[in-house]
Design a protein around this motif. Sequence first.
Motif, PDB file in Angstrom:
ATOM      1  N   ILE A   1       0.849  -1.187   0.000  1.00 39.53           N
ATOM      2  CA  ILE A   1       0.000   0.000   0.000  1.00 39.53           C
ATOM      3  C   ILE A   1       0.885   1.237   0.000  1.00 39.53           C
ATOM      4  O   ILE A   1       1.783   1.373   0.839  1.00 39.53           O
ATOM      5  CB  ILE A   1      -0.926   0.000   1.233  1.00 39.53           C
ATOM      6  CG1 ILE A   1      -1.830  -1.240   1.225  1.00 39.53           C
ATOM      7  CG2 ILE A   1      -1.780   1.273   1.263  1.00 39.53           C
ATOM      8  CD1 ILE A   1      -2.655  -1.405   2.495  1.00 39.53           C
ATOM      9  N   PHE A   2       0.651   2.126  -0.940  1.00 39.08           N
ATOM     10  CA  PHE A   2       1.472   3.328  -1.097  1.00 39.08           C
ATOM     11  C   PHE A   2       1.015   4.405  -0.112  1.00 39.08           C
ATOM     12  O   PHE A   2      -0.167   4.717  -0.013  1.00 39.08           O
ATOM     13  CB  PHE A   2       1.359   3.865  -2.523  1.00 39.08           C
ATOM     14  CG  PHE A   2       2.181   3.126  -3.539  1.00 39.08           C
ATOM     15  CD1 PHE A   2       3.130   3.790  -4.300  1.00 39.08           C
ATOM     16  CD2 PHE A   2       2.003   1.763  -3.759  1.00 39.08           C
ATOM     17  CE1 PHE A   2       3.885   3.125  -5.246  1.00 39.08           C
ATOM     18  CE2 PHE A   2       2.756   1.078  -4.702  1.00 39.08           C
ATOM     19  CZ  PHE A   2       3.701   1.763  -5.445  1.00 39.08           C
ATOM     20  N   ILE A   3       1.996   4.983   0.589  1.00 42.19           N
ATOM     21  CA  ILE A   3       1.727   5.981   1.622  1.00 42.19           C
ATOM     22  C   ILE A   3       2.482   7.268   1.304  1.00 42.19           C
ATOM     23  O   ILE A   3       3.646   7.240   0.906  1.00 42.19           O
ATOM     24  CB  ILE A   3       2.200   5.469   2.998  1.00 42.19           C
ATOM     25  CG1 ILE A   3       1.374   4.263   3.426  1.00 42.19           C
ATOM     26  CG2 ILE A   3       2.111   6.555   4.061  1.00 42.19           C
ATOM     27  CD1 ILE A   3      -0.058   4.583   3.733  1.00 42.19           C
ATOM     28  N   SER A   4       1.827   8.379   1.509  1.00 43.71           N
ATOM     29  CA  SER A   4       2.528   9.659   1.566  1.00 43.71           C
ATOM     30  C   SER A   4       2.373  10.184   2.985  1.00 43.71           C
ATOM     31  O   SER A   4       3.124   9.830   3.879  1.00 43.71           O
ATOM     32  CB  SER A   4       1.966  10.654   0.550  1.00 43.71           C
ATOM     33  OG  SER A   4       2.606  11.901   0.697  1.00 43.71           O
ATOM     34  N   GLY A   5       1.351  10.994   3.215  1.00 44.29           N
ATOM     35  CA  GLY A   5       1.168  11.668   4.486  1.00 44.29           C
ATOM     36  C   GLY A   5       1.218  13.159   4.237  1.00 44.29           C
ATOM     37  O   GLY A   5       1.671  13.617   3.191  1.00 44.29           O
ATOM     38  N   TYR A   6       0.715  13.932   5.186  1.00 48.84           N
ATOM     39  CA  TYR A   6       0.835  15.375   5.012  1.00 48.84           C
ATOM     40  C   TYR A   6       2.170  15.805   5.604  1.00 48.84           C
ATOM     41  O   TYR A   6       2.548  15.425   6.705  1.00 48.84           O
ATOM     42  CB  TYR A   6      -0.356  16.123   5.612  1.00 48.84           C
ATOM     43  CG  TYR A   6      -0.482  16.130   7.104  1.00 48.84           C
ATOM     44  CD1 TYR A   6       0.114  17.138   7.869  1.00 48.84           C
ATOM     45  CD2 TYR A   6      -1.208  15.154   7.764  1.00 48.84           C
ATOM     46  CE1 TYR A   6      -0.017  17.160   9.251  1.00 48.84           C
ATOM     47  CE2 TYR A   6      -1.342  15.164   9.138  1.00 48.84           C
ATOM     48  CZ  TYR A   6      -0.747  16.168   9.872  1.00 48.84           C
ATOM     49  OH  TYR A   6      -0.865  16.187  11.239  1.00 48.84           O
ATOM     50  N   GLY A   7       2.916  16.557   4.812  1.00 48.41           N
ATOM     51  CA  GLY A   7       4.272  16.917   5.188  1.00 48.41           C
ATOM     52  C   GLY A   7       4.347  18.170   6.038  1.00 48.41           C
ATOM     53  O   GLY A   7       3.435  18.997   6.052  1.00 48.41           O
ATOM     54  N   CYS A   8       5.463  18.284   6.736  1.00 47.06           N
ATOM     55  CA  CYS A   8       5.722  19.433   7.611  1.00 47.06           C
ATOM     56  C   CYS A   8       6.986  20.166   7.177  1.00 47.06           C
ATOM     57  O   CYS A   8       7.553  20.939   7.953  1.00 47.06           O
ATOM     58  CB  CYS A   8       5.867  18.959   9.050  1.00 47.06           C
ATOM     59  SG  CYS A   8       4.473  17.959   9.613  1.00 47.06           S
ATOM     60  N   ASP A   9       7.424  19.901   5.939  1.00 46.44           N
ATOM     61  CA  ASP A   9       8.658  20.495   5.405  1.00 46.44           C
ATOM     62  C   ASP A   9       9.842  20.245   6.329  1.00 46.44           C
ATOM     63  O   ASP A   9      10.773  21.050   6.404  1.00 46.44           O
ATOM     64  CB  ASP A   9       8.489  22.004   5.170  1.00 46.44           C
ATOM     65  CG  ASP A   9       7.513  22.321   4.048  1.00 46.44           C
ATOM     66  OD1 ASP A   9       7.282  21.433   3.206  1.00 46.44           O
ATOM     67  OD2 ASP A   9       6.974  23.435   4.026  1.00 46.44           O
ATOM     68  N   ASP A  10       9.841  19.100   6.995  1.00 42.23           N
ATOM     69  CA  ASP A  10      10.889  18.886   7.997  1.00 42.23           C
ATOM     70  C   ASP A  10      12.181  18.340   7.394  1.00 42.23           C
ATOM     71  O   ASP A  10      13.120  18.054   8.122  1.00 42.23           O
ATOM     72  CB  ASP A  10      10.378  17.983   9.126  1.00 42.23           C
ATOM     73  CG  ASP A  10      10.401  16.510   8.776  1.00 42.23           C
ATOM     74  OD1 ASP A  10       9.996  16.152   7.645  1.00 42.23           O
ATOM     75  OD2 ASP A  10      10.828  15.722   9.624  1.00 42.23           O
ATOM     76  N   TRP A  11      12.217  18.211   6.076  1.00 39.28           N
ATOM     77  CA  TRP A  11      13.468  17.883   5.386  1.00 39.28           C
ATOM     78  C   TRP A  11      14.183  19.154   4.914  1.00 39.28           C
ATOM     79  O   TRP A  11      15.268  19.075   4.363  1.00 39.28           O
ATOM     80  CB  TRP A  11      13.195  16.972   4.194  1.00 39.28           C
ATOM     81  CG  TRP A  11      12.267  17.578   3.186  1.00 39.28           C
ATOM     82  CD1 TRP A  11      12.613  18.328   2.090  1.00 39.28           C
ATOM     83  CD2 TRP A  11      10.842  17.514   3.176  1.00 39.28           C
ATOM     84  NE1 TRP A  11      11.493  18.735   1.401  1.00 39.28           N
ATOM     85  CE2 TRP A  11      10.384  18.237   2.053  1.00 39.28           C
ATOM     86  CE3 TRP A  11       9.891  16.900   4.004  1.00 39.28           C
ATOM     87  CZ2 TRP A  11       9.027  18.374   1.755  1.00 39.28           C
ATOM     88  CZ3 TRP A  11       8.552  17.048   3.690  1.00 39.28           C
ATOM     89  CH2 TRP A  11       8.138  17.773   2.590  1.00 39.28           C
ATOM     90  N   VAL A  12      13.569  20.298   5.131  1.00 41.63           N
ATOM     91  CA  VAL A  12      14.136  21.589   4.716  1.00 41.63           C
ATOM     92  C   VAL A  12      14.855  22.211   5.912  1.00 41.63           C
ATOM     93  O   VAL A  12      14.208  22.574   6.902  1.00 41.63           O
ATOM     94  CB  VAL A  12      13.047  22.544   4.202  1.00 41.63           C
ATOM     95  CG1 VAL A  12      13.666  23.858   3.751  1.00 41.63           C
ATOM     96  CG2 VAL A  12      12.245  21.891   3.071  1.00 41.63           C
TER      97      VAL A  12
ATOM     98  N   TYR B   1      -4.565  -4.630   1.850  1.00 35.75           N
ATOM     99  CA  TYR B   1      -4.045  -4.632   0.482  1.00 35.75           C
ATOM    100  C   TYR B   1      -5.105  -5.041  -0.537  1.00 35.75           C
ATOM    101  O   TYR B   1      -5.145  -4.509  -1.647  1.00 35.75           O
ATOM    102  CB  TYR B   1      -2.822  -5.539   0.344  1.00 35.75           C
ATOM    103  CG  TYR B   1      -2.255  -5.477  -1.064  1.00 35.75           C
ATOM    104  CD1 TYR B   1      -1.585  -4.336  -1.499  1.00 35.75           C
ATOM    105  CD2 TYR B   1      -2.459  -6.505  -1.967  1.00 35.75           C
ATOM    106  CE1 TYR B   1      -1.115  -4.234  -2.798  1.00 35.75           C
ATOM    107  CE2 TYR B   1      -1.989  -6.420  -3.261  1.00 35.75           C
ATOM    108  CZ  TYR B   1      -1.309  -5.288  -3.663  1.00 35.75           C
ATOM    109  OH  TYR B   1      -0.856  -5.199  -4.962  1.00 35.75           O
ATOM    110  N   SER B   2      -6.000  -5.937  -0.157  1.00 35.02           N
ATOM    111  CA  SER B   2      -6.987  -6.450  -1.116  1.00 35.02           C
ATOM    112  C   SER B   2      -7.998  -5.400  -1.541  1.00 35.02           C
ATOM    113  O   SER B   2      -8.563  -5.479  -2.631  1.00 35.02           O
ATOM    114  CB  SER B   2      -7.709  -7.669  -0.539  1.00 35.02           C
ATOM    115  OG  SER B   2      -8.494  -7.289   0.578  1.00 35.02           O
ATOM    116  N   ASN B   3      -8.260  -4.398  -0.691  1.00 35.22           N
ATOM    117  CA  ASN B   3      -9.255  -3.395  -1.065  1.00 35.22           C
ATOM    118  C   ASN B   3      -8.690  -1.974  -1.108  1.00 35.22           C
ATOM    119  O   ASN B   3      -9.438  -1.013  -1.263  1.00 35.22           O
ATOM    120  CB  ASN B   3     -10.461  -3.455  -0.118  1.00 35.22           C
ATOM    121  CG  ASN B   3     -10.129  -3.030   1.311  1.00 35.22           C
ATOM    122  OD1 ASN B   3      -9.015  -2.644   1.614  1.00 35.22           O
ATOM    123  ND2 ASN B   3     -11.113  -3.132   2.199  1.00 35.22           N
ATOM    124  N   ALA B   4      -7.363  -1.834  -0.950  1.00 35.96           N
ATOM    125  CA  ALA B   4      -6.758  -0.503  -1.008  1.00 35.96           C
ATOM    126  C   ALA B   4      -6.826   0.046  -2.427  1.00 35.96           C
ATOM    127  O   ALA B   4      -6.657  -0.686  -3.408  1.00 35.96           O
ATOM    128  CB  ALA B   4      -5.306  -0.566  -0.550  1.00 35.96           C
TER     129      ALA B   4
END
Length: 207
Positions: free
Chosen positions: A118-129, A194-197
């Motif tokens: 299952i592919f995930i992103s998430g809402y970012g906090c620009d914490d890599w900047v 996974y079967s219904n994502a």
Amino acid sequence: MSDKKYIALTFDDGPSDTTTRKVLDKLKKYGVIGSFFLIGDCIPGREDIVKEELDYGCDIQNHSLTHSDMRTFDADTIKAEIDETTRRIVAISGKEPTFFRPPYIYVNNLMMESIPLIFISGYGCDDWVPEVGAAERAKKAIEGAKDGAVVLLHDLEGNDATVEALDTIIPELKRLGYEFVTITELFKRAGINYSNAKKEVYSYTDQ
């Protein structure tokens, strides 16, 4: 019907030698758990850190082997990136990952077709900047919160501003009524497996 709100803290790009342990210390300080999306090439020599994550009750998930732009890869290379990272995780945990966070959140159809997670992103906090300080990271994390949300953070080496931000993020989200769960539990509560994502990249379980 429960009126609880659930949220998952997730951390990318580890395990790292010092920052990952600092993140774990914050989670333990506040009695909450999180999910760690590991780069396969960062695992060797840091297996004890991964075991510490597992022993505390955190999730371990797949963030690719080399953190490359996988849109440039053919199907065999994509599968090799995922399979080797999964192999290294299983060697420590005994359990295969269910979720995959694409490096840079770069995705194409071939990746979707080739990766059985299952592919995930998430809402970012620009914490890599580096220029985004702890207070701004915390503000973004709190403002983006809602029931079923995935918070995208990083435990990469030297990312101390995120460690500092957790001292604001966790208490404030607790005050707002959120319960912290692993990414696995978040999706289980939403009835997604996974079967219904959906063939998409999730940031919230209600999308």
